[in-house]
Design an enzyme around this catalytic site. Structure first.
Site, PDB file in Angstrom:
ATOM      1  N   ARG A   1       0.801  -1.219   0.357  1.00 47.35           N
ATOM      2  CA  ARG A   1      -0.223  -0.169  -0.512  1.00 47.35           C
ATOM      3  C   ARG A   1       1.274   1.066   0.248  1.00 47.35           C
ATOM      4  NH1 ARG A   1      -3.916  -1.049   4.647  1.00 47.35           N
ATOM      5  NH2 ARG A   1      -2.909  -2.869   5.128  1.00 47.35           N
TER       6      ARG A   1
ATOM      7  N   GLN B   1      13.893 -14.683   5.844  1.00 42.00           N
ATOM      8  CA  GLN B   1      12.367 -15.669   5.604  1.00 42.00           C
ATOM      9  C   GLN B   1      12.139 -15.471   4.202  1.00 42.00           C
ATOM     10  OE1 GLN B   1       8.935 -14.020   7.320  1.00 42.00           O
ATOM     11  NE2 GLN B   1       7.851 -15.397   7.444  1.00 42.00           N
TER      12      GLN B   1
ATOM     13  N   GLY C   1       3.442 -16.087   7.630  1.00 39.23           N
ATOM     14  CA  GLY C   1       3.054 -14.896   9.148  1.00 39.23           C
ATOM     15  C   GLY C   1       4.056 -14.973  10.280  1.00 39.23           C
ATOM     16  N   THR C   2       3.901 -14.533  11.365  1.00 36.46           N
ATOM     17  CA  THR C   2       4.544 -13.485  12.252  1.00 36.46           C
ATOM     18  C   THR C   2       4.878 -14.959  13.490  1.00 36.46           C
ATOM     19  OG1 THR C   2       2.800 -13.615  13.298  1.00 36.46           O
ATOM     20  CG2 THR C   2       3.135 -11.305  12.140  1.00 36.46           C
TER      21      THR C   2
ATOM     22  N   ASP D   1       8.042  -1.501  11.270  1.00 42.75           N
ATOM     23  CA  ASP D   1       6.929  -0.179  11.259  1.00 42.75           C
ATOM     24  C   ASP D   1       6.032   0.232  11.670  1.00 42.75           C
ATOM     25  OD1 ASP D   1       5.532  -2.376  11.230  1.00 42.75           O
ATOM     26  OD2 ASP D   1       4.435  -2.846   9.287  1.00 42.75           O
TER      27      ASP D   1
ATOM     28  N   GLY E   1      -6.229  -7.997  16.012  1.00 47.36           N
ATOM     29  CA  GLY E   1      -6.068  -8.937  16.999  1.00 47.36           C
ATOM     30  C   GLY E   1      -6.505  -8.918  18.385  1.00 47.36           C
TER      31      GLY E   1
ATOM     32  N   ASN F   1      -4.177  -5.982  20.013  1.00 46.85           N
ATOM     33  CA  ASN F   1      -2.501  -6.495  20.339  1.00 46.85           C
ATOM     34  C   ASN F   1      -1.856  -5.668  18.946  1.00 46.85           C
ATOM     35  OD1 ASN F   1      -0.399  -8.843  20.147  1.00 46.85           O
ATOM     36  ND2 ASN F   1      -0.934  -9.678  18.248  1.00 46.85           N
TER      37      ASN F   1
ATOM     38  N   ASN G   1      36.590  41.597   4.393  1.00 43.35           N
ATOM     39  CA  ASN G   1      35.411  42.410   4.354  1.00 43.35           C
ATOM     40  C   ASN G   1      35.203  42.633   2.564  1.00 43.35           C
ATOM     41  OD1 ASN G   1      32.596  44.336   5.250  1.00 43.35           O
ATOM     42  ND2 ASN G   1      33.362  44.704   2.872  1.00 43.35           N
TER      43      ASN G   1
ATOM     44  N   ALA H   1      37.136  49.627  -6.915  1.00 41.61           N
ATOM     45  CA  ALA H   1      35.538  48.603  -7.511  1.00 41.61           C
ATOM     46  C   ALA H   1      35.427  47.923  -9.042  1.00 41.61           C
ATOM     47  CB  ALA H   1      34.271  50.301  -7.217  1.00 41.61           C
TER      48      ALA H   1
HETATM   49  C1  UD1 Z   1      -0.709  -8.630  13.438  1.00 44.79           C
HETATM   50  C2  UD1 Z   1      -0.990  -9.889  14.477  1.00 44.79           C
HETATM   51  C3  UD1 Z   1      -1.970  -9.137  14.853  1.00 44.79           C
HETATM   52  C4  UD1 Z   1      -1.807  -7.262  16.126  1.00 44.79           C
HETATM   53  C5  UD1 Z   1      -1.350  -6.794  14.883  1.00 44.79           C
HETATM   54  C6  UD1 Z   1      -0.794  -5.154  15.409  1.00 44.79           C
HETATM   55  C7  UD1 Z   1      -0.422 -11.772  13.706  1.00 44.79           C
HETATM   56  C8  UD1 Z   1      -0.998 -13.416  14.038  1.00 44.79           C
HETATM   57  N1  UD1 Z   1      -1.055 -10.424  14.251  1.00 44.79           N
HETATM   58  O1  UD1 Z   1      -1.512  -8.746  12.273  1.00 44.79           O
HETATM   59  O2  UD1 Z   1      -3.123  -9.274  16.234  1.00 44.79           O
HETATM   60  O3  UD1 Z   1      -2.757  -6.475  16.331  1.00 44.79           O
HETATM   61  O4  UD1 Z   1       0.091  -7.462  13.805  1.00 44.79           O
HETATM   62  O5  UD1 Z   1      -0.673  -5.135  13.777  1.00 44.79           O
HETATM   63  O6  UD1 Z   1       0.845 -11.972  14.240  1.00 44.79           O
HETATM   64  N2  UD1 Z   1       5.471 -10.020   8.941  1.00 44.79           N
HETATM   65  C9  UD1 Z   1       6.692 -10.699   8.889  1.00 44.79           C
HETATM   66  N3  UD1 Z   1       6.757 -12.784   8.049  1.00 44.79           N
HETATM   67  C10 UD1 Z   1       5.253 -12.410   8.468  1.00 44.79           C
HETATM   68  C11 UD1 Z   1       5.077 -12.084   7.904  1.00 44.79           C
HETATM   69  C12 UD1 Z   1       5.068 -10.401   8.686  1.00 44.79           C
HETATM   70  O7  UD1 Z   1       8.222 -10.577   8.891  1.00 44.79           O
HETATM   71  O8  UD1 Z   1       5.417 -14.015   7.697  1.00 44.79           O
HETATM   72  C13 UD1 Z   1       6.083  -8.821   9.366  1.00 44.79           C
HETATM   73  C14 UD1 Z   1       5.762  -7.944   8.779  1.00 44.79           C
HETATM   74  O9  UD1 Z   1       6.477  -6.495   7.831  1.00 44.79           O
HETATM   75  C15 UD1 Z   1       5.112  -6.729   9.816  1.00 44.79           C
HETATM   76  C16 UD1 Z   1       4.716  -7.301  10.853  1.00 44.79           C
HETATM   77  O10 UD1 Z   1       5.313  -8.761  10.654  1.00 44.79           O
HETATM   78  O11 UD1 Z   1       5.885  -5.892  10.314  1.00 44.79           O
HETATM   79  C17 UD1 Z   1       3.523  -7.567  11.222  1.00 44.79           C
HETATM   80  O12 UD1 Z   1       2.280  -8.618   9.668  1.00 44.79           O
HETATM   81  P1  UD1 Z   1       1.279  -8.182   9.312  1.00 44.79           P
HETATM   82  O13 UD1 Z   1       0.923  -8.901   8.209  1.00 44.79           O
HETATM   83  O14 UD1 Z   1       1.229  -6.549   9.704  1.00 44.79           O
HETATM   84  O15 UD1 Z   1       0.844  -8.658  11.044  1.00 44.79           O
HETATM   85  P2  UD1 Z   1      -1.543  -7.973  10.680  1.00 44.79           P
HETATM   86  O16 UD1 Z   1      -1.986  -9.032  10.213  1.00 44.79           O
HETATM   87  O17 UD1 Z   1      -2.144  -6.883  10.699  1.00 44.79           O
END
Ligand code: UD1
Ligand code: CA
Length: 482
Positions: free
Chosen positions: A17, A77, A82-83, A107, A144, A174, A381, A427
């Site tokens: 975005r 990664q 996912g996180t 971020d 979350g 969260n 000067n 001058a």
């Molecule tokens: C996540 C949380 C959510 C929380 C929110 C706050 C999880 C499952 N959910 O959701 O509970 O309220 O953040 O903003 O954790 N990232 C990676 N690798 C990945 C996925 C994400 O490095 O595979 C990083 C992203 O770059 C980002 C952060 O993790 O900096 C969060 O990822 P994002 O996808 O924004 O999580 P949300 O779905 O917003």
């Protein structure tokens, strides 16, 4: 010896975005990339080791990281699953899991070291397996939710997309930032499943797991919600940049600096300002700029990587990579380019451009001049409209002007050239040859006037008509009776 606290900074996400060629976490606020803010926060919290997880735009992010925090470990990664998967990747990158792990996002730029410190301290004090940083934003949509049992104990985190209507009514969310016991985290992230609405490995699922294992978990509610806000688009970026600027200015106000108009003043995070300095409206203090005590900056000054001494005055000036000494005066409408050094009490006045030029103590360049690659001695000067011709089209050359020299108005100093101590120039002098100390240099020929040149060479022009009228009037005046 085992590492006590490892910070894991997640930076693998896509940032679609932002609609940018630049990686999201490299977009800047307060003069540094969001990634640098995140690393400064974890370093400031006193962690022993940092692992940054990169994925999207990894070349850009890794290259930037080498400049921001060369000691941070980079973990790649490959696929953003996912996180929880991101944290697993980070743990795989270290040879030994530390006692405690702190997870943050790259971020989330307003998060402070103090908040992280508080979170780590609470986690230790309460001997928990997991401590979540939570908040209660106006609109919890998308986040979350923190689920608590009737006694108020945290039992799970439910992602928005997986939540029931009743769960979505929960205000507490969260932030994504958490502290966990290292051994527990290592075990828990390896046992995650993708059985959820997004088919991702959710880090947040470790909370329910800890509860299942009978381990203590908790959430620390942060009142200052904006510290937990992340940036996904440019609207959020500029909103957080504005807020951080307000906070930076607030800190300088508390430190004894007057910032007259915070709404039009921008101060980068690395800038330092001494007491009793006044910053006037429309001023931008950028990069590694440092300002001494009792100085006056602005209105409308833009200084990047500039060092300003005590009691100096810098009005309506654009300057970068320059040094302005104590008590020096600069402006209005002055352009100081890299390599400019203005010593104590010296002056660069209106419509003056200086590049790679040294003005020694008390030297003055008051009006309408360009000096490039020049040395101006103490107390000299420079007359209005003087220019150093430092570039012959191929090479740049230096001009050296001694002490207590008086350069007349509208001189051209054709470099390389050297003017000795105490010299005067008339001058309009074009100084092509070195002038010895104490000499006077004046233009070679005087003024030559050719009478009637306009009437004969430019007949019929407005100039010729004007000249003719004047001549007639003069004749008329001569003929008037006494
Ligand atoms: C996540 C949380 C959510 C929380 C929110 C706050 C999880 C499952 N959910 O959701 O509970 O309220 O953040 O903003 O954790 N990232 C990676 N690798 C990945 C996925 C994400 O490095 O595979 C990083 C992203 O770059 C980002 C952060 O993790 O900096 C969060 O990822 P994002 O996808 O924004 O999580 P949300 O779905 O917003
Ligand atoms: Ca997010």
């Amino acid at each position: 010896m085992s590492t006590q606290v490892t910070a894991i900074v997640l930076a693998a996400g896509a940032g679609t975005r932002m609609k940018s060629r630049r990686a999201k976490v490299l977009h800047e606020i307060a003069g540094r990339p969001m990634l640098a803010h995140a690393l400064a926060a974890v370093r400031g919290a006193g962690v022993d080791r940092v692992v940054t997880v990169v994925g999207h735009d990894r070349e850009q992010v890794t290259a930037a990281l080498a400049g921001i925090d060369p000691d941070a470990t980079v973990a790649v990664q490959e696929e953003q699953r996912g996180t929880g998967d991101a944290v697993r990747v980070a743990l795989d990158a270290v040879d030994e899991v530390s006692e405690i792990c702190l997870v943050t996002y790259a971020d989330v730029p307003l998060l402070t070291p103090e908040t992280l410190r508080t979170l780590i301290d609470e986690h230790r004090r309460e001997r928990r397996a997991v401590t979540i940083l939570s908040s209660e934003p106006e609109d919890p949509t998308g986040y979350g939710r923190i689920l608590r049992d009737p006694s108020g104990a945290v039992v799970a985190i439910r992602e928005h997309k997986d939540a029931t209507e009743a769960e979505r009514a929960t205000r507490e969310v969260n932030s994504g930032i958490l502290v966990a016991d290292g051994a527990f985290l290592d075990r828990a992230v390896r046992a995650l499943s993708t059985d959820n609405a997004q088919a991702e490995l959710y880090l947040t699922d470790i909370v329910a797991r800890a509860v299942d294992e009978g381990l203590p978990v908790g959430a620390h509610v942060l009142e200052d919600v904006i510290q937990t806000e992340g940036v996904n688009d440019r609207r959020q970026l500029v909103r957080l940049a504005r807020e951080l600027n307000t906070r930076i200015i607030d800190r300088w106000l508390a430190e004894g600096v007057t910032v007259v108009d915070p709404a039009t003043t921008w101060i980068d995070s690395a800038v330092t300002i001494g007491r009793d300095t006044t910053v006037l409206p429309g001023t931008q203090l950028l990069g590694a700029t440092t300002i001494g005590e009792g100085a006056t900056i602005g209105p409308d000054a833009t200084l990047r990587d500039v060092e300003v001494g005590d009691e100096a005055s810098v009005v309506r000036t654009h300057a970068s990579d320059a040094v302005i000494g104590p008590g020096a005066t600069v402006g209005p409408f002055t352009y100081l380019r890299p390599g400019t050094v203005i010593d104590a009490g010296a002056k660069a006045g209106a419509y003056v451009e200086l590049k790679n030029t040294h003005l020694a103590a008390g030297a003055k360049v008051p009006h309408l001049s360009y000096l490039g690659d020049a040395e101006v001695g103490e107390g000299s000067n420079i007359g209005a409209g003087t220019i150093t011709a430092n570039y012959d089209g191929v090479t740049k050359s230096r001009t050296s002007i001694g002490r207590h020299v008086r350069i007349g108005c509208d001189n051209v100093l054709v470099a390389p050239v050297s003017v000795g101590d105490g010299v005067y120039t008339g001058a309009g002098t074009v100084v092509r040859h070195d002038v010895a100390a104490g000499a006077l240099a004046v233009p070679e020929s005087g003024q030559r006037t050719i009478e009637g040149w306009v009437a004969s060479r430019r007949p019929g022009t407005p100039s010729a008509e004007a000249a003719d009228q004047t001549t007639q009037e003069n004749i008329g005046a001569d003929q008037e009776p006494q």
